[in-house]
Each structure stands twice: as structure tokens, then as C-alpha cells.
Design an enzyme around this catalytic site. Structure first.
Site, PDB file in Angstrom:
ATOM      1  N   TYR A  97      -0.022   7.832  -3.988  1.00 54.28           N
ATOM      2  CA  TYR A  97       0.161   9.265  -4.139  1.00 54.28           C
ATOM      3  C   TYR A  97       0.060   9.717  -5.601  1.00 54.28           C
ATOM      4  O   TYR A  97       0.103  10.912  -5.874  1.00 54.28           O
ATOM      5  CB  TYR A  97       1.526   9.693  -3.594  1.00 54.28           C
ATOM      6  CG  TYR A  97       1.566   9.844  -2.096  1.00 54.28           C
ATOM      7  CD1 TYR A  97       1.178   8.794  -1.274  1.00 54.28           C
ATOM      8  CD2 TYR A  97       1.997  11.014  -1.499  1.00 54.28           C
ATOM      9  CE1 TYR A  97       1.227   8.910   0.099  1.00 54.28           C
ATOM     10  CE2 TYR A  97       2.041  11.148  -0.122  1.00 54.28           C
ATOM     11  CZ  TYR A  97       1.660  10.089   0.675  1.00 54.28           C
ATOM     12  OH  TYR A  97       1.700  10.209   2.032  1.00 54.28           O
ATOM     13  N   LYS A 139       5.486  -4.226   1.353  1.00 56.50           N
ATOM     14  CA  LYS A 139       4.446  -5.078   1.933  1.00 56.50           C
ATOM     15  C   LYS A 139       4.073  -6.144   0.909  1.00 56.50           C
ATOM     16  O   LYS A 139       2.915  -6.430   0.646  1.00 56.50           O
ATOM     17  CB  LYS A 139       3.227  -4.225   2.314  1.00 56.50           C
ATOM     18  CG  LYS A 139       2.227  -4.914   3.229  1.00 56.50           C
ATOM     19  CD  LYS A 139       2.776  -5.238   4.601  1.00 56.50           C
ATOM     20  CE  LYS A 139       1.687  -5.876   5.474  1.00 56.50           C
ATOM     21  NZ  LYS A 139       2.252  -6.405   6.732  1.00 56.50           N
ATOM     22  N   ASP A 171       5.872  -3.452   8.125  1.00 54.13           N
ATOM     23  CA  ASP A 171       5.554  -3.383   9.547  1.00 54.13           C
ATOM     24  C   ASP A 171       6.740  -3.813  10.398  1.00 54.13           C
ATOM     25  O   ASP A 171       6.941  -3.305  11.506  1.00 54.13           O
ATOM     26  CB  ASP A 171       4.313  -4.213   9.886  1.00 54.13           C
ATOM     27  CG  ASP A 171       4.272  -5.563   9.198  1.00 54.13           C
ATOM     28  OD1 ASP A 171       5.017  -5.750   8.231  1.00 54.13           O
ATOM     29  OD2 ASP A 171       3.483  -6.422   9.610  1.00 54.13           O
ATOM     30  N   ASP A 186       6.681   7.906   3.351  1.00 46.57           N
ATOM     31  CA  ASP A 186       6.093   9.038   4.059  1.00 46.57           C
ATOM     32  C   ASP A 186       5.992   8.729   5.546  1.00 46.57           C
ATOM     33  O   ASP A 186       6.435   9.504   6.407  1.00 46.57           O
ATOM     34  CB  ASP A 186       4.706   9.333   3.474  1.00 46.57           C
ATOM     35  CG  ASP A 186       4.172  10.681   3.904  1.00 46.57           C
ATOM     36  OD1 ASP A 186       4.875  11.406   4.643  1.00 46.57           O
ATOM     37  OD2 ASP A 186       3.053  11.034   3.510  1.00 46.57           O
TER      38      ASP A 186
END
Length: 586
Positions: free
Chosen positions: A159, A226, A280, A304
Site C-alpha cells: 500500500y 507470511k 492463511d 485489509d
């Protein structure tokens, strides 16, 4: 102030002392009405906030509202300027404000007003509390298990907007550098983006998340990342988060590894558990075991996705509150859009803005007023008095307008609402849930790790804590009875005259007692035990432990703490079960 903004007389500005906001009984708070449905939900919510403050404090406290201008209303007042400098200065000056939804003007060169707000005021933390309120429709079987506060980093990650469009000169320059100087490989004409994650940005976000957890008696902070794939960005976020917790909050926090290895699954009173989950996995866990998570700290893109996904579990973004914060400045906001087709119809659900105001009341320390609104909201919605969006999902609902919904909440607060009972029942439910999960951690640690999404990496993750130990002069028969009673396959043997720790296993008894036909009641465990005791540190990786077991030709090791005392046992069976369940650790 000059220009179009004026502060109300009789109010005092919030100040900062020693890094903490100082809130008077008559604070001036800013509000931005918003575009589209903004005026409808702002008007209704302000009535509720003011009524709650009056009810909670009997006139001793009062909010003095100062209207600030952004969006379409600002453009009309400031010659087309949707985010005037006067508003920016007022937001910084007042420290605490709230805003309705805003329209981003159509046309090139305009940033989203929400993005502009965050960047111009360096509001680096997007804070989104998500919980279920009784009566609100939900797709989950047990939506009451959802009560999490998500801290999303606002300024970095993809972002940050560092992108290079395919086919442009800048794109070719970056592509050539990556290929020719850095040896990277990717398809021709690929769009390129840069994902900055800094130590500074990470630590200030995690610091705010941990401090919130401490201040609000939250049980844990989970770092979501991640890092198994993006080791130098998201993996670094995880590492810096743990480092910050250790260096700045060492007396108030423990790691999840320590929770199992040192404390046997029992969280010490007042300690916040710092843990991490792969991105995940957290999406699965927030569906399957949402009550495992109290506070989440994560990067911009993960946050987000996660904020909206979890909000959908408990009623949708229509009632999801939020805030954007720096160290001192806080701007609370409705998290949905302007819904222009419903503008000025007195129709929509004010929940998102309403609960952002509840957040704001908690933020300034006026929790009695905040809890009054939460309690009244549940009573009203449980009575099936709702706006059109919920009425479509609740059989037998009474559909009301936005203003009528506000009337119902105010009437409930002014009626016989028992705030003490509401708080007591809430606190009892939280404590019961915590005790239940603690019992599972203590009795079935590996199973609980699997169920809660933790992937074992070290011996501390898998060891059986609090091993049974016996003196060296205990006779073997008594030790065998103890092993059968405890259903264990080994005991730690404390140092005897030789000063060495040892371990006696079932295999040792077979080889040194049964096969030579010795009488177990005449032999001491110190004579049978395998010595010296092979130990491994609690933070040793499973790969390293397996290598040590193989080279030492043993099936189990004792796990030692910093004082070299055995605090657990790990066996080849434990490692085998972990590999079978999770695969080889990275």
C-alpha cells in the site's frame, strides 16, 4: 481556529502529558459529518453518544463537538478543496475526532481521502475491533466467540504505492536493474511493485498493539505474517515484533513457546502471550477457533483482508468500527462507504459509526458511557428492532428508520438497563472461556497446538512439560509403580553420589532388570538409569534435536532451562507425530 472551523465555548482541548492523553470533563472533540449517508448516521450516533454520557455521568461530563470539514461539504466551503489544511491542523490540534464516510472525488490526481488522511497525519495504525453483539445475524454457529482487535499497519507494505506500470520507461529501468544487477528472473512486461517493511514501522505498530493488550486485560497478541515465503519482509515483521516484545515489554509478556515449555500451558496472571500465525492459517482459525485470538498485529494488506473477513462473521462492515491512530492523534471512522443511493433517506444502519464512537469513548477513558451503548444495543437488537439491512435477515423483525433506531437505544439506556449485570456477565464469560482453553493446553498440549494453528518449530513446542523425577536411591520397583500410575514411559533420575542426572526408561528396565533376572525391589534407579542425561535447550529446533538423538542413539532427550534444570521430555515419537501432522519444519 480561523476560517470555517470554530471550537465551542465551554470546552477544553485534550492534551498530552508524558505520552498519555489528558482528558478534561468537558473535552472538545472533532467530527466530520461525511458524505452520502454520513449526515443521517452522524446525527443519530451523536444523539446516542451524548445521551450515554449524560446517563453515565449525570451531567458531570459532556462532549463539546467541533464540526470539521472533509469531502463534498469541504469542497463547497474551501473552493473545491476536499481535505483543507485547516481541517488537518484541527485534527492534530484536537487529538481525538470522528468522521463519517467520505467520497473520493472522481478524476485523475486525487488520492482517496482516507489514504490522504492516514498519510498526511501519519496515522500509522488502523485499529479495528470486531466482536459479536447478541441478536445480530451471523453465518457462524458461535459468533459470540469472536472478540478480536486488529492492529493493521497503515503506511508500508504494497500500500506504500511504489509501483511501475508495464511498458513505461520507469518500469524498464527497474526491470533492467533487477535482472542485470540483482540476477532476478520474471516475465517480460510485468508490472512491478515494491513492498517496504521497516523495523521502525513494525515496532511502532506492535508497541501500540501490546500496550493496548496490557491496558485492556487482553490475553494475547498474535503477529500475522507470511514469513515462510517472504522471509525478509513479512518474516522480518515477525522477528522485529518478538524483539520489541522482549526488549520493551519483557516484564509484561511471555512467548507462546514459554507458555507451553516454562508454564505448562498456564498463562501467568497479568502476562500477555506473544505468538504468531501464518496469514492463511489465521483465516482458517478465525472461522474455526476465533476465541484463540485477542489482539492481532499485522501488515497493511493482510490487515485489509482480515478486517473485512472477520467483520463479515459478526454482521458485516455495516456495523464494523475502526480508527486510524498515531502516537497521540486518533481519528475514529465509519468503515463502510457513502451509499449515495440511500442518502437523506433516514434508512441505513448507523452501527459502524456508532461503535466507532464507542471505541472513542473507551479511548478517552469514558468506559461507562461506552458500555451503556453496547448493552443497550444488544437489548434493542435482541428485541428485533432493527434497520432494513438486519430486518431482511431476522424473522419477525420490526424495521425502523435510522433516527427511530437511535430513539430505541436512548430509551433503553434511560430505562431499567442494568450496566453492572451486563459487565459482570461479560467478564464471567471471558474468564470461563479462558479457563476452558487453559485446561486444554495443560492436558493436551500438542493437540491444542494443532487445533489453534500453531506449527511446532522447537523442542519447547513439543516437549511434555514437568517431567516426573525421582531420587537416585529410589528402588526400581517403586519407580515402575509410579510410571504405571502416571502412564509415562520414563522418569528423570536426580543426581546421586556421582552428581549426574540420568533417565530411566521402560527399555532400561527390560535390558537391565528383566533380561538379567534381577529383582526390581533390590536395585536402585541410580544403578539402572542411562547417564549422563542427554539434554537439549528449550529453543533447539526439531531438526537439530532429531540429529542429536540420531548421533547419540537415543529415543528421548530432557529439555533444560537456562538454569540447566530438566523442565520437559521430548521423544522421537513426539517429533515423528509432528512431522506426520505438519511436514518437515522449515
Amino acid at each position: 481556529m480561523t476560517g470555517h472551523i470554530s471550537y465551542p465555548s465551554g470546552g477544553q482541548k485534550i492534551s498530552v502529558k508524558d505520552g498519555q492523553i489528558q482528558v478534561p470533563d468537558n473535552p472538545v472533540l472533532g467530527y466530520v459529518e461525511g458524505d452520502g449517508i454520513g449526515p443521517d448516521i452522524t446525527k443519530a450516533s451523536m444523539r446516542i453518544w451524548d445521551a450515554a454520557v449524560e446517563k453515565a455521568y449525570g451531567g458531570k461530563r459532556k462532549i463539546h463537538w467541533a464540526e470539521l470539514f472533509m469531502g463534498e461539504k469541504a469542497a463547497g466551503l474551501y473552493d473545491g478543496d476536499y481535505f483543507p489544511d485547516e481541517t488537518k491542523e484541527a485534527l492534530k490540534d484536537l487529538l481525538v475526532s470522528i468522521k463519517g464516510p467520505l467520497t473520493t472525488p472522481v478524476g485523475g490526481g486525487f488520492r482517496s481521502l482516507n489514504v490522504a488522511l492516514r498519510q498526511d497525519l501519519d496515522l500509522y495504525a488502523c485499529v479495528r475491533p470486531v466482536r459479536h453483539y447478541a441478536g445480530v445475524p451471523s453465518p457462524l454457529r458461535h459468533p459470540e466467540d469472536v472478540d478480536v482487535v486488529i492492529f493493521r499497519e497503515n503506511t508500508e507494505d504494497v500500500y506504500a504505492g511504489i509501483e511501475y506500470q508495464s511498458g513505461t520507461d520507469d518500469n524498464r529501468k527497474v526491470a533492467d536493474f533487477l535482472r542485470n544487477e540483482m540476477g532476478e528472473r520474471f516475465f517480460e512486461d510485468a508490472g512491478l511493485g515494491v513492498k517496504p517493511i521497516s523495523e521502525f514501522g513494525t515496532k511502532r505498530l506492535v508497541r501500540k498493539a501490546i500496550q493496548f493488550a496490557i491496558d485492556n486485560n487482553r490475553e494475547s497478541v498474535t503477529l500475522v505474517h507470511k514469513g515462510n515465503i517472504m522471509k525478509f519482509t513479512e518474516g522480518a515483521f515477525r522477528s522485529w515484533g518478538y524483539e520489541l516484545a522482549r526488549d520493551e515489554f519483557g516484564d509484561a509478556t511471555i512467548t507462546e513457546e514459554e507458555l507451553y515449555s516454562t508454564y505448562g500451558g498456564k498463562r501467568p496472571e497479568g502476562k500477555v502471550v506473544i505468538k504468531d500465525r501464518i496469514a492463511d492459517i489465521i483465516f482458517q482459525m478465525m472461522l474455526l477457533r476465533p476465541n484463540e485470538f485477542d489482539v492481532i498485529a499485522t501488515m497493511n494488506l493482510n490487515g485489509d483482508y482480515l478486517s473485512d473477513a472477520v467483520a463479515a462473521e459478526v454482521g458485516g462492515v455495516g456495523i464494523a468500527p475502526g480508527a486510524n491512530m498515531s502516537d497521540n492523534v486518533a481519528v475514529f471512522e465509519a468503515t463502510h462507504g457513502t451509499a449515495p443511493k440511500y442518502a437523506n433517506q433516514d434508512k441505513v444502519n448507523p452501527g459502524s459509526l456508532l461503535f466507532s464512537g464507542v471505541m472513542m469513548l473507551h479511548h478517552i477513558g469514558w468506559s461507562e458511557a461506552a458500555d451503556l451503548i453496547s448493552a443497550a444495543y444488544e437489548e434493542v437488537v435482541t428485541s428485533k428492532i432493527v434497520t432494513y439491512d438486519f430486518a431482511r435477515q431476522i424473522e419477525g423483525a420490526s424495521e425502523v428508520r435510522t433516527s427511530q433506531f437511535a430513539d430505541a437505544i436512548i430509551a433503553e439506556m434511560q430505562g431499567g438497563l442494568d450496566l453492572d449485570q451486563f459487565r459482570s456477565e461479560r467478564d464471567q464469560a471471558i474468564e470461563k472461556d479462558r479457563k476452558t482453553r487453559e485446561l486444554r493446553r495443560v492436558t493436551s498440549p500438542l493437540e491444542e497446538m494443532v487445533a489453534s494453528g500453531r506449527i511446532p518449530h522447537t523442542v519447547g513446542d513439543l516437549m511434555n512439560p514437568n517431567p516426573v523425577s525421582v531420587p537416585a536411591d529410589t528402588n526400581v520397583e517403586d519407580a515402575m509403580h509410579l510410571m504405571r500410575e502416571k502412564r509415562i514411559s520414563s522418569v528423570i533420575v536426580r543426581p546421586g553420589d556421582d552428581g549426574e542426572w540420568g533417565i530411566m526408561t521402560q527399555r532400561d528396565v527390560l535390558a537391565r532388570i528383566v533380561q538379567p533376572s534381577r529383582r526390581p525391589n533390590t536395585v536402585k534407579v541410580g544403578e539402572v538409569a542411562s547417564k549422563p542425561l542427554v539434554t537439549v535447550p528449550v529453543d533447539m529446533t526439531l531438526n537439530e534435536c532429531a540429529e542429536k538423538m540420531g548421533s547419540s542413539n537415543i529415543r528421548r532427550c530432557a529439555v533444560k532451562d537456562k538454569d540447566q534444570e530438566p523442565i520437559g521430555i521430548i521423544s522421537d515419537t513426539d517429533i515423528f507425530a509432528s512431522v506426520e501432522q505438519f511436514g518437515l519444519p522449515e
